[in-house]
Design an enzyme around this catalytic site. Structure first.
Site, short mmCIF file in Angstrom:
data_model
loop_
_atom_site.label_atom_id
_atom_site.label_comp_id
_atom_site.label_asym_id
_atom_site.label_seq_id
_atom_site.Cartn_x
_atom_site.Cartn_y
_atom_site.Cartn_z
N HIS A 364 0.86 -1.38 0.12
CA HIS A 364 0.11 -0.04 0.03
C HIS A 364 0.93 1.29 0.09
O HIS A 364 0.37 2.15 -0.40
CB HIS A 364 -1.05 0.05 1.18
CG HIS A 364 -2.22 -0.86 0.61
ND1 HIS A 364 -2.23 -2.13 0.97
CD2 HIS A 364 -3.40 -0.59 0.11
CE1 HIS A 364 -3.16 -2.64 0.79
NE2 HIS A 364 -4.07 -1.81 -0.09
N CYS A 677 -10.84 -1.24 -10.87
CA CYS A 677 -10.11 -0.37 -10.18
C CYS A 677 -8.97 -0.65 -9.67
O CYS A 677 -8.22 0.24 -8.84
CB CYS A 677 -11.06 0.32 -9.19
SG CYS A 677 -11.36 -0.85 -7.71
C1 PEP Z 1 -7.62 -3.81 -5.11
O1 PEP Z 1 -7.37 -4.92 -4.33
O2 PEP Z 1 -7.56 -3.91 -6.49
C2 PEP Z 1 -8.01 -2.36 -4.69
C3 PEP Z 1 -8.32 -1.57 -5.50
O3 PEP Z 1 -7.96 -2.23 -3.31
P1 PEP Z 1 -6.50 -2.08 -2.62
O4 PEP Z 1 -5.44 -1.93 -3.54
O5 PEP Z 1 -6.71 -0.76 -1.66
O6 PEP Z 1 -6.39 -3.36 -1.79
#
Ligand code: PEP
Ligand code: MG
Length: 745
Positions: A364, A677
């Protein structure tokens, strides 16, 4: 003997300090030092070899070998006995050097006359700087005490080298940390950036490696250790709710902090003439060497703990450290071993670039860097040892290359690169008001991902139609305590204001995995990515989810509201989450608060299971958003944070695309709007393939919208789909090659 040896050692260090203070040039200092060591150790030869470049050692001073050999004799790491000492970062002590493995005869030194050889690495915090050697004619091994005394001297030499004490006219004696160095790493966020180094954890500089008064040094050490113990105890008390893993680490800290043998070794070092700081560093260096050599993961972890503890102790002793209040330089480029998303958010968008020694593309922290379009290079080995605060640095996030203290040629090539990037951005800027309509007439809605208020100003300039994913947890990560409902509601209202009527899909809190809130009780989970995270926490402990839903409903007040739940893995989870939303709406209605004008409640599809949910699920949700980052990690069983496995699986792998295709077809058949996304939506080739599979909405970081739109507007999706199908029919593992060929026309 130890008594006299200690006295000898202290005397020698005292003389070395005098030699340092004499104000000579670097070469003269070195010459004096080798003479002093040879005299004190009663050996015919003492030589110092320092690194000329990363692979080559050079004889820089000698007492006893031929003076003509100085700055002439060189060897590569691993070559000859000296090279072997540097390579293994370990002592070689032999009575019969000419017969020892690896001995290399160097005629210019006249070396064959000396039988015994003892070489010790000159190293500082695991960074090898050279080799200190003594030799004598008598065929004898050096005693353990003598070797120890040499190691103490080597430690002081390392500190002196680090401080630039041997810099001078001599060809080989250029200062450390002044040469240009290039690092090859892995790209985690594209882009080019130039700026100045800001170390997340600054290096501690020891300016006083030698001390006369062992008793007062031992008292300083003991006082610092008391402070350290206290801070470890406080850490343990503060983390009484910590997970078993964290507790293990803290207990290990406590064990080391109370270790008699660790303290005893440092006290011995002090008795031999080192200052308290230098003694801590000497033991830390040894631990780092062992850490690099150890294959045992448990032992490596423990050595890592010791390393961390030594750092704390050094900070206490020197008063230097993370909280020195060092100012961010102009155009700061953050350099760190690793960093979590919360810490990165603390720095904010001011960073020009980020370079990490560890890290992973799927973390993240990388997501945050991407959201901010800050070039990020990971796996830049040893950069924290090389870089100093304020050093000029160029980050090439296209090639994964970092130039530290670059020379003029590199600088000017880099300027060209940045200019080209700016030109490309200008080209994209001209598309801002154009739709992402393909040559075959299909329009794809391009949205942006966001998570902070600071992201919203990019909305108009990026050309995004709305916010396809608003990661609400980032607000929680940047704070030290749980935000209140009123604060959240005000913030969400500001986000909607800033979006100016464009749709914002608020994703409810997605914590767990690598998104850890310091103020929430951590869990003892062996596998947090597949553990109690996201909606699982929201449903089991609904307090925060309810508060957040209320805040969202209040923020919307008369405006449309879009909410989606993360990490839904089965129908009932969505139904339960939706029920929480409906209850929150009822409550607001009863309280007489204005309700949203319209609501859309969707789910994120991040686990393969959800693609096979009953039809009712697809009918219950108002929309689906594919979270490709998590989906891909679970589809391939490949941790998104583990570079070694993550990179094995291409997003354009035919199995993954076939899975997406079936999912998209199911959504179409059941009338469920679906978008994508994950980070892959922002990669132009991937985005085109998703569109060819039928996706008509993508959400990505703002900086990707231009490049994705640019490519989409040039393609014929039918031709892309035909290339993908042909690749699948041929049995290709990935369609990437076929699609790139087709796009080239
Ligand atoms: C994903 O898992 O693709 C997502 C958009 O959420 P995050 O990257 O915040 O886990
Ligand atoms: Mg996710």
């Amino acid at each position: 003997m130890p008594e006299t040896l200690e006295t000898e050692s202290r005397k020698l260090l005292g003389r070395l300090r005098d030699a340092m203070a004499a104000g000579d040039a670097g070469q003269e200092r070195l010459d004096r030092i080798v003479a002093l060591i040879a005299g004190s150790m009663r050996t015919e030869v003492c030589s110092i070899y320092l690194f000329r470049d990363a692979d080559t050692l050079e004889l820089c001073a000698t007492e006893g070998l031929s003076p003509e050999a100085v700055h002439q004799t060189r060897m590569r790491v691993g070559e000859g006995l000296v090279g072997r000492v540097a390579k293994a970062r370990d002592v070689i002590n032999t009575a019969d050097a000419p017969s020892a493995r690896g001995f290399r005869y160097m005629p210019e030194t006249g070396e064959e006359r000396f039988s015994s050889f003892c070489g010790v690495p000159v190293q500082r915090l695991g960074d090898t700087m050279g080799v200190l050697v003594v030799q004598s004619k008598a065929e004898r091994e050096f005693t353990a005490d003598e070797v120890y005394a040499l190691e103490v001297v080597a430690m002081v030499l390392a500190e002196m080298t680090e401080l630039g004490a041997f810099v001078g006219e001599g060809a080989a004696l250029s200062a450390r940390h002044q040469q240009p160095v290039m690092f090859r790493g892995t790209v985690a966020q594209e882009g080019a950036a130039g700026g100045n180094v800001f170390l997340h954890e600054p290096r501690v500089v020891v300016t006083n490696p030698i001390a006369d008064d062992p008793e007062s040094e031992k008292a300083r050490l003991s006082e610092a250790i008391d402070t350290l113990r206290l801070s470890v105890d406080q850490m343990l008390a503060r983390n009484s709710a910590a997970s078993a893993d964290q507790k293990d680490v803290l207990e290990a800290y406590r064990m080391f902090a109370n270790s008699r043998s660790w303290l005893k070794r440092m006290e011995d070092d002090i008795d031999n003439g080192l200052s308290a700081e230098a003694a801590v560093e000497k033991e830390q260096s040894l631990a780092r060497t062992r850490m690099a050599q150890s294959k045992d993961a448990y032992l490596r972890d423990r050595l890592h703990d010791l390393d961390d503890l030594s750092n704390r102790l050094l900070r206490i002793l020197t008063g230097q450290g993370g909280d020195t209040g060092a100012e961010l330089p102009e155009n700061p480029v953050l350099v760190a071993r690793n960093i979590g998303p919360g810490e990165l958010l603390d720095y904010g968008k001011v960073l020009r670039g980020i370079v990490l020694e560890e890290g992973s593309v799927g973390s993240h922290a990388a997501v945050v860097a991407r959201a901010w379009a800050i070039p990020l290079v990971i796996h830049a080995k040893n950069i924290t040892t090389e870089a100093l605060n304020g050093d000029p640095i160029l980050v090439d996030g296209e090639q994964g290359i970092v130039h530290l203290r670059p020379d003029d040629t590199v600088r000017s090539a880099f300027r060209d690169k940045i200019a080209m990037q700016a030109a490309a951005q200008e080209r994209y800027a001209s598309l801002v008001d154009q739709p992402a309509t393909t040559r075959c007439g299909q329009t794809v809605a391009l949205n942006m991902n966001a998570g902070l208020m600071a992201d919203l100003p990019s909305l108009p300039s990026s050309g995004a139609e709305g916010v396809g994913l608003f990661r609400t947890e980032l607000q929680f990560l940047i704070r030290n305590q749980m935000p209140r409902r009123a604060e959240l509601s005000a913030l969400y209202a500001r986000v909607m204001d800033a979006a100016g009527g464009k749709r914002v899909a608020f994703r409810t809190l997605d914590i767990g995995s690598d998104k850890v809130l310091t103020y929430m009780k951590p869990n003892d989970e062996p596998n947090p990515a597949m553990g109690w995270r996201a909606i699982r926490v929201g449903l089991d402990k609904p307090g925060v989810l309810r508060m957040q839903l209320q805040a969202l409903i209040r923020a919307a007040a008369g405006r449309p509201l879009t909410v989606m739940f993360p990490f839904i893995a089965q129908l009932q989870e969505f139904r339960d989450a939706r029920a929480e939303f409906d209850k929150a709406m009822d409550r607001e209605r009863r309280l007489g608060h204005p309700l949203p004008e319209a609501v859309e409640v969707g789910a994120m599809l991040e686990t393969p299971s959800l693609a096979f949910a009953p039809d009712q699920f697809f009918q219950d949700v108002d929309f689906l958003s594919i979270g490709g980052n998590d989906l891909k990690q679970f589809f391939f069983a490949a941790d998104r944070e583990n570079e070694r496995v993550r990179r094995r699986y291409d997003t354009l792998n035919v199995s993954f695309l076939s899975f997406l295709e079936q999912l998209i077809a199911r959504c179409a058949a059941l009338g469920t709007p679906v978008s994508f996304c994950g980070e892959d939506a922002g990669r132009p080739i991937e985005a085109v393939c998703f569109a060819a599979l039928g996706l008509r909405a993508l959400s990505m970081r703002p900086a990707s919208i231009g490049p994705v739109k640019h490519l989409l507007r040039q393609v014929d999706l039918g031709a892309v789909k035909a290339a993908m199908d042909a690749a699948r029919a041929r049995g290709d593992q990935s369609v990437r090659h076929a699609v790139i060929e087709a796009l080239r026309g």
